[in-house]
Write an enzyme that holds these catalytic residues in place. Sequence first.
Site, short mmCIF file in Angstrom:
data_model
loop_
_atom_site.label_atom_id
_atom_site.label_comp_id
_atom_site.label_asym_id
_atom_site.label_seq_id
_atom_site.Cartn_x
_atom_site.Cartn_y
_atom_site.Cartn_z
N GLU A 37 77.96 16.76 52.97
CA GLU A 37 76.81 16.35 52.53
C GLU A 37 76.55 15.03 52.35
O GLU A 37 77.68 14.29 51.86
CB GLU A 37 76.51 17.37 51.20
CG GLU A 37 75.35 16.54 50.13
CD GLU A 37 74.13 16.77 50.73
OE1 GLU A 37 73.10 16.10 50.74
OE2 GLU A 37 73.73 17.92 51.60
N GLN A 38 75.73 14.40 52.74
CA GLN A 38 75.43 12.94 52.69
C GLN A 38 75.18 12.38 51.31
O GLN A 38 75.56 11.21 50.96
CB GLN A 38 74.29 12.56 53.65
CG GLN A 38 72.86 12.80 53.23
CD GLN A 38 72.03 12.32 54.16
OE1 GLN A 38 72.13 11.35 54.74
NE2 GLN A 38 70.82 13.09 54.13
N ARG A 111 63.70 25.93 42.90
CA ARG A 111 64.71 25.50 44.03
C ARG A 111 66.05 25.16 43.35
O ARG A 111 66.95 25.63 43.96
CB ARG A 111 64.09 24.38 44.91
CG ARG A 111 64.85 23.72 46.00
CD ARG A 111 64.18 22.83 46.75
NE ARG A 111 62.92 23.26 47.56
CZ ARG A 111 62.96 23.95 48.85
NH1 ARG A 111 64.42 23.87 49.31
NH2 ARG A 111 62.12 24.45 49.37
N TYR A 221 52.72 29.27 40.83
CA TYR A 221 53.12 30.68 40.36
C TYR A 221 54.33 30.32 39.42
O TYR A 221 54.88 29.14 39.43
CB TYR A 221 53.76 31.31 41.57
CG TYR A 221 54.71 30.53 42.64
CD1 TYR A 221 55.79 30.17 42.45
CD2 TYR A 221 54.10 30.10 43.56
CE1 TYR A 221 56.71 29.42 43.06
CE2 TYR A 221 55.06 29.45 44.53
CZ TYR A 221 56.20 28.98 44.30
OH TYR A 221 57.03 28.40 45.29
N ASP A 299 65.58 23.71 58.66
CA ASP A 299 64.75 22.87 59.09
C ASP A 299 65.26 22.01 60.14
O ASP A 299 64.27 21.17 60.63
CB ASP A 299 64.32 21.90 57.58
CG ASP A 299 63.39 22.49 56.83
OD1 ASP A 299 62.78 23.69 57.18
OD2 ASP A 299 63.34 21.96 55.65
#
Length: 402
Positions: A37-38, A111, A221, A299
């Site tokens: 992970e960067q 998230r 929501y 993505d």
Amino acid sequence: MSPAQASPRVAVVGAGIGGLATAVALRRRGIEATVYEQAEGFAEVGAGVAIGANASRLLDRLGLGDALRADAVLPSHAQFHRWASGEVFCSHELGDHYAGRFGSPYYTVHRGHLHQLLLDGFAGGTVHLGHKCTSVTEDAHGVELVFGNGVTTRADVVIGADGVHSALREAVWGPQEATFSGTSGLRGLTPVDDLPPGPGFDPREPALWLFPGPGRHFICYPVSGGRLINFLAVVPDRHWTRESWVTRGDVGEAVAAFDGWNAVVTSILAGARSVGKWALYDREPLSRWSTSRVTLLGDAAHAMLPHHGQGANQAIEDAVVLAGLLSGAGEPAEIAGALRRYEALRKPRSRQLQIGSRVNGKCFQVPDGPQARERDERLKHLPDNVAWIHGFDAEAELGLGV
């Protein structure tokens, strides 16, 4: 791959939702991956995520269902409101009705909570922070990865899950121009205790509230066990082109953008702790995702606008399918075959969702009059129209053992 044959060395570039879901799914299939992970650390980035049955069933199989339910919300219904009056003009059951139809529940979750439960699900695994991939070299014996901190490593398989700005995609396939939608997304979280009720809106009731309107739309929501209301406001913005999840917006600007809208929308915007702003881009569907040893996921492979609510869901689908295919691959030819099949299985569905997300964004923002009435009529049949998305079982329907 024979029983005595070692599992392939797998490097996952990116420790977001897609990358961690891949690591967890590979572990379930008996393969331990190393994740790079960067970022130097994990921060609570973003706001809410909707998890449909197509992803919630997979998280359950990964052993993460209880952790998901611990802080997620199970909405009882989704309802559409008039932008000016707030009046409800269309409603669909979720909750038990949705789960009964599609085979698994529909959740809304922060998230950060989703990311953390995936990280916990990979407990004991190797995640290297501060590793930004700068070079990818593939040869007959594997793949060499070089990182910006000077570290070099080799793997048999490399999975690029490093998001919409994927460095791995660019390193292998070259630059890909982003497609700007001409709109920006304003995201934020508003404490439920600060919100008054409104027409068809009780902030303490678990639901999805959608407000299509001329030239812009608003969706909200509950998340975080119902303590916060997550919102996404999509507005025309030809001049804001910064494609970033972490750019700060202005609460006053967000309220002004919805001047004349009903009080539910404006009160949620006005009560936001902060507003994030990002220009909404996607990418044209890629002609290919994979080489013989490198592939893309989430993505990085199929960036899409948020108007189907499927970005995270599709990354999770990718993860379990790719893991299932790699579980039988050890020799180079088997790895190459697994990546070819993964791409062939996943590309048509993701392409359809990429295109559909563009159409949905325009549909939500048509002017009042005949176009809006036509849209409203289509919304009456929404559960049937999205059944192909939510009823899909990425493992069972693709012939993978569950």
